[in-house]
Design an enzyme around this catalytic site. Structure first.
Site, PDB file in Angstrom:
ATOM      1  N   ASP A  96       1.399   4.765   2.351  1.00 11.77           N
ATOM      2  CA  ASP A  96       1.006   5.359   3.635  1.00 11.77           C
ATOM      3  C   ASP A  96       1.401   6.839   3.692  1.00 11.77           C
ATOM      4  O   ASP A  96       2.533   7.187   3.354  1.00 11.77           O
ATOM      5  CB  ASP A  96       1.715   4.620   4.782  1.00 11.77           C
ATOM      6  CG  ASP A  96       1.511   3.111   4.731  1.00 11.77           C
ATOM      7  OD1 ASP A  96       0.426   2.656   5.112  1.00 11.77           O
ATOM      8  OD2 ASP A  96       2.450   2.403   4.303  1.00 11.77           O
ATOM      9  N   ASP A 126       0.853  -1.181   0.000  1.00 12.31           N
ATOM     10  CA  ASP A 126       0.000   0.000   0.000  1.00 12.31           C
ATOM     11  C   ASP A 126       0.894   1.237   0.000  1.00 12.31           C
ATOM     12  O   ASP A 126       2.115   1.117  -0.066  1.00 12.31           O
ATOM     13  CB  ASP A 126      -0.931  -0.004   1.236  1.00 12.31           C
ATOM     14  CG  ASP A 126      -0.173   0.205   2.552  1.00 12.31           C
ATOM     15  OD1 ASP A 126       1.069   0.293   2.545  1.00 12.31           O
ATOM     16  OD2 ASP A 126      -0.837   0.273   3.600  1.00 12.31           O
ATOM     17  N   ASP A 168      -3.281   4.335   2.822  1.00 12.35           N
ATOM     18  CA  ASP A 168      -3.609   4.661   4.214  1.00 12.35           C
ATOM     19  C   ASP A 168      -3.293   6.123   4.468  1.00 12.35           C
ATOM     20  O   ASP A 168      -2.192   6.579   4.187  1.00 12.35           O
ATOM     21  CB  ASP A 168      -2.763   3.818   5.192  1.00 12.35           C
ATOM     22  CG  ASP A 168      -3.280   2.392   5.333  1.00 12.35           C
ATOM     23  OD1 ASP A 168      -4.455   2.152   5.004  1.00 12.35           O
ATOM     24  OD2 ASP A 168      -2.495   1.536   5.787  1.00 12.35           O
TER      25      ASP A 168
HETATM   26  P1  GTP Z   1       4.079  -2.571   3.044  1.00 11.90           P
HETATM   27  O1  GTP Z   1       2.917  -1.645   3.064  1.00 11.90           O
HETATM   28  O2  GTP Z   1       3.672  -3.996   3.060  1.00 11.90           O
HETATM   29  O3  GTP Z   1       5.024  -2.262   1.955  1.00 11.90           O
HETATM   30  O4  GTP Z   1       4.917  -2.364   4.404  1.00 11.90           O
HETATM   31  P2  GTP Z   1       4.716  -1.261   5.509  1.00 11.90           P
HETATM   32  O5  GTP Z   1       5.861  -1.334   6.423  1.00 11.90           O
HETATM   33  O6  GTP Z   1       4.413   0.061   4.884  1.00 11.90           O
HETATM   34  O7  GTP Z   1       3.454  -1.814   6.308  1.00 11.90           O
HETATM   35  P3  GTP Z   1       2.051  -1.137   6.664  1.00 11.90           P
HETATM   36  O8  GTP Z   1       1.566  -0.248   5.586  1.00 11.90           O
HETATM   37  O9  GTP Z   1       1.151  -2.272   7.039  1.00 11.90           O
HETATM   38  O10 GTP Z   1       2.310  -0.330   7.976  1.00 11.90           O
HETATM   39  C1  GTP Z   1       3.106   0.829   8.009  1.00 11.90           C
HETATM   40  C2  GTP Z   1       3.298   1.261   9.413  1.00 11.90           C
HETATM   41  O11 GTP Z   1       2.076   1.636  10.006  1.00 11.90           O
HETATM   42  C3  GTP Z   1       3.889   0.156  10.297  1.00 11.90           C
HETATM   43  O12 GTP Z   1       4.899   0.713  11.085  1.00 11.90           O
HETATM   44  C4  GTP Z   1       2.773  -0.246  11.204  1.00 11.90           C
HETATM   45  O13 GTP Z   1       3.242  -0.587  12.473  1.00 11.90           O
HETATM   46  C5  GTP Z   1       1.947   1.017  11.256  1.00 11.90           C
HETATM   47  N1  GTP Z   1       0.546   0.693  11.493  1.00 11.90           N
HETATM   48  C6  GTP Z   1      -0.252  -0.083  10.757  1.00 11.90           C
HETATM   49  N2  GTP Z   1      -1.473  -0.173  11.318  1.00 11.90           N
HETATM   50  C7  GTP Z   1      -1.439   0.589  12.423  1.00 11.90           C
HETATM   51  C8  GTP Z   1      -2.385   0.928  13.440  1.00 11.90           C
HETATM   52  O14 GTP Z   1      -3.520   0.488  13.435  1.00 11.90           O
HETATM   53  N3  GTP Z   1      -1.982   1.804  14.406  1.00 11.90           N
HETATM   54  C9  GTP Z   1      -0.719   2.313  14.419  1.00 11.90           C
HETATM   55  N4  GTP Z   1      -0.386   3.160  15.386  1.00 11.90           N
HETATM   56  N5  GTP Z   1       0.192   1.996  13.515  1.00 11.90           N
HETATM   57  C10 GTP Z   1      -0.149   1.145  12.528  1.00 11.90           C
HETATM   58 MN    MN Z   2       2.656   0.360   3.807  1.00 13.15          MN
HETATM   59 MN    MN Z   3      -0.417   0.749   5.597  1.00 16.69          MN
END
Ligand code: GTP
Ligand code: MN
Ligand code: MN
Length: 376
Positions: free
Chosen positions: A206, A204, A300
């Site tokens: 972020d 995704d 996100d």
């Molecule tokens: P990919 O998206 O798979 O490439 O990896 P990513 O590291 O970007 O993973 P992800 O998008 O799932 O999460 C990004 C960050 O957001 C991570 O550090 C998670 O710990 C954090 N995160 C995800 N969900 C939540 C949540 O509900 N609350 C909080 N506080 N942090 C979150």
């Molecule tokens: Mn991500």
């Molecule tokens: Mn995410």
């Protein structure tokens, strides 16, 4: 190997947040196997085992060169009996029997397919599997009522299971930027998650949104979402207040401004660039059936007041294990509670403020680790 021809014995600090883990991994076969075991444990709702395998993988990711024999691992933290057995198998046979047979198992394959649907977690997937549902076809035929997220997940299944490229992340960033400055000039957006850590692709994109004047970010999320929706950029969105209870060891009593912190899970409709449309992209009639000029991308969005921005940035940059280890370090070593909103000192009974990630690492007594080295 040193001068005597003996293999180097590695040394790695106990907590992943004390290590510099780049994307340059010298033990991909081992870490891949351990990550699969972690994933399988998480999909089976055995979170404790999942974390154990994630920690073991993060130790191997920190090594400066490939492991060649088991004696090199002596004294390393986080390597349990099970992980060591898997590593030994790989060093001796080139692969792990356990991992290979797990990958072939019907249960694992079904869990992967079903949790590959946006909105479907391990619990739901397990329930469906016990009803004999192993594929998307069987899910459709089952007549199960799907919620709005799951419907979008099934509809955009192929797109959402295709990695998002950096170029696509940039394109999404331009759209989000346009939305944010249209509804609140002066607001700022920051790319977080895996792309901020330098990953070339992700599941995704972020973003963290804030405004330099405290309070101006209030109500921003709904305006941004309305703008995006009016321009036809959203295939799905669900906005929620970010519950402060999200992190188990967060401070017991949130400060009163915590409820301004909002997040939005969304699916963007991203136009493909001309060159991505394929060699056969021509007049509409000549395109292959089903060829669409856009793709679905998971995005996100998080809005944070500027006073919490550093904590939100640190908390949403990841990796997930790095975050978990930061919170464990804070609790176990410093008697502090860290969340993506704040840092609470349990001994002084007060919040420690910060305006940068560097300051937070300082409060925690940790060396600053830049995002590109948080790939635990
Ligand atoms: P990919 O998206 O798979 O490439 O990896 P990513 O590291 O970007 O993973 P992800 O998008 O799932 O999460 C990004 C960050 O957001 C991570 O550090 C998670 O710990 C954090 N995160 C995800 N969900 C939540 C949540 O509900 N609350 C909080 N506080 N942090 C979150
Ligand atoms: Mn991500
Ligand atoms: Mn995410």
């Amino acid at each position: 190997h040193n001068d005597e021809g003996e293999a180097v014995v590695f040394s790695v600090p106990s907590f992943a947040c004390q290590r510099r883990i780049t994307l340059d991994n010298h033990n991909t076969i081992i870490t891949g196997a351990l990550s699969l075991l972690a994933e399988n444990a998480e999909l089976s709702e055995e979170d404790g085992r999942g974390v154990a395998f994630r920690r073991a993988a993060a130790v191997l990711k920190a090594l400066p060169e490939p492991v060649t024999c088991m004696t090199q691992l002596r004294g390393l933290p986080c390597l349990g009996e099970h992980s060591l057995r898997v590593i030994k198998d790989i060093l001796e046979n080139g692969e792990s029997n356990e991992v290979e047979s797990m990958k072939q198992s019907e249960r694992y394959k079904a869990l992967k397919v079903l949790t590959g649907v946006f909105g479907v977690g391990a619990k739901t997937a397990d329930r469906w599997i016990r009803e004999g549902i192993h594929t998307l076809h069987q899910l459709r035929d089952s007549g199960h009522a799907l919620n709005r997220a799951q419907q979008a997940g099934v509809e955009h299944y192929d797109d959402l299971n295709q990695p998002v490229s950096m170029a696509e992340a940039d394109a999404v960033g331009e759209i989000v930027e346009k939305a944010v400055v249209s509804v609140l000039p002066g607001a700022q957006i920051t790319l977080t998650g895996g792309f901020r850590r330098g990953k070339p692709s992700g599941h995704d994109v972020d973003f963290l949104i804030t405004h330099p004047e405290e309070g101006r970010e209030e109500g921003l999320m709904s305006k941004v979402v309305s703008w995006l929706e009016s321009q036809g950029f959203l295939l799905y969105h669900k906005t929620s207040r970010n519950s402060y209870l999200e992190s188990a060891n967060g401070p017991a009593r949130p400060a009163s401004n915590m409820d301004r912190f909002e997040r939005c899970f969304s699916i963007f409709k991203l136009a493909k660039k001309y060159h991505e449309l394929g060699k056969d992209a021509g007049p509409e009639e000549t395109k292959p059936a089903g060829h669409k000029p856009w793709r679905a991308v998971r995005v996100d969005l998080v809005v944070s007041p500027i006073s919490q921005f550093a904590f939100a940035l640190l908390g949403w940059t990841g990796s997930k294990l790095f975050e978990r280890e930061l919170r464990r370090w804070a609790g176990q070593e410093k008697a502090m509670s860290l969340s993506s909103h704040a840092l609470f000192d349990n001994k002084q009974k007060r919040y420690l403020t910060a305006t940068s990630e560097e300051e937070i690492f300082g409060h925690l007594g940790l060396e600053f680790i830049p995002p590109s080295e948080r790939n635990a």
